[in-house]
Design an enzyme around this catalytic site. Structure first.
Site: not given
Ligand code: FPP
Length: 247
Positions: A27-28, A73-76, A78, A214
């Site tokens: 995340d982040g 499943t929630e990332n759609w 975006r 943990e």
């Molecule tokens: C969350 O950060 C991250 C994601 C939803 C995507 C993660 C994807 C990758 C690291 C790249 C591809 C993955 C692989 C396995 C090669 P966010 O966008 O929610 O960050 P924010 O909370 O700061 O907005």
């Protein structure tokens, strides 16, 4: 010889008390990009580099199972461009890393419903799963179109179907059998869950599996999460006293 800080931390890790299964909510990425006035996709791109590094570090440390939350499943929900960006990065990752992953005897596995993924990433992921299916040193379990509640509902439906077909009886259902209907049927529960970026929540990740896991939270954004941060999480894990509900 002077050791750098990563090597110093690495030396402190007790190889006899390693977590078998480490799970990470990456995340982040968005906030990392925003801080630099870059598009969110730039954060995912940098995040992918950390995936490359952490897979290597975990493998060298002899972690047996590594689960990464790449797309929920929630990332759609975006913006389309961001979703396309993440899918492109996933394809790029597999094209770039598959040979090395295979050479390192790592098996790629996915939790989540792959069917909803666009053709190109789905095919690449299927190719990676097929190529590495007999590897045995580490399982890299990637959450793609994954949601913990979806996974539980899917398990319930499959159990009911097996009961209807006479393969199973209601009396057979217990915690262990239920686990066998999850995407992670061949993995032990995570020992350690890492969530960087300062958020302190589960976000629908491995809900059934983390009952006794943990948790380790840190403020670093995933694109800044380096080898040292991984070792710090392992060291913190090793300092904890796990009781699994006992004394
Ligand atoms: C969350 O950060 C991250 C994601 C939803 C995507 C993660 C994807 C990758 C690291 C790249 C591809 C993955 C692989 C396995 C090669 P966010 O966008 O929610 O960050 P924010 O909370 O700061 O907005």
């Amino acid at each position: 010889m002077r050791l750098n800080s990563a090597q110093e931390l690495r030396k402190k890790i007790d190889p006899m008390k390693l977590p078998k299964h480490v799970a990470i909510i990456m995340d982040g990425n968005g906030r990392w990009a925003k801080k630099r006035h870059l598009p969110r996709t730039a954060g995912h791109q940098e995040g992918m580099k950390r995936v490359v590094e952490i897979v290597e570090v975990a493998n060298k440390l002899n972690i047996e199972y590594l689960s990464l939350y790449a797309f929920s499943t929630e990332n759609w929900k975006r913006p389309k461009e961001e979703i396309q960006g993440i899918m492109k990065i996933l394809v790029q990752y597999i094209r770039m890393e598959l040979e090395r992953i295979h050479k390192n005897n790592i098996k790629i596995q996915v939790m989540g419903d792959l069917k909803r993924l666009p053709d190109a990433p789905r095919k690449e992921v299927e190719r990676a799963i097929e190529k590495t299916k007999n590897n045995s040193k580490m399982i890299l379990n990637i959450g793609l179109n994954y949601g913990g509640r979806d996974e539980i509902v899917r398990a319930v439906k499959n159990i009911l179907e097996d009961i209807e077909m006479g393969k199973l009886k209601k009396e057979d259902i217990d915690k262990e059998l239920f686990s066998q209907y999850l995407y992670t049927h061949n993995l032990p529960d995570p020992d350690l869950l890492i969530r960087p970026s300062g958020e302190i929540r589960l976000s629908n990740f491995m809900l059934y599996q983390v009952a006794y896991t943990e948790f380790y939270f840190c403020d670093t954004y995933w694109p800044d999460f380096k080898e040292e941060d991984f070792y710090k999480a392992i060291l913190e894990y090793q300092s904890r006293n796990r009781r699994f509900g006992g004394v």
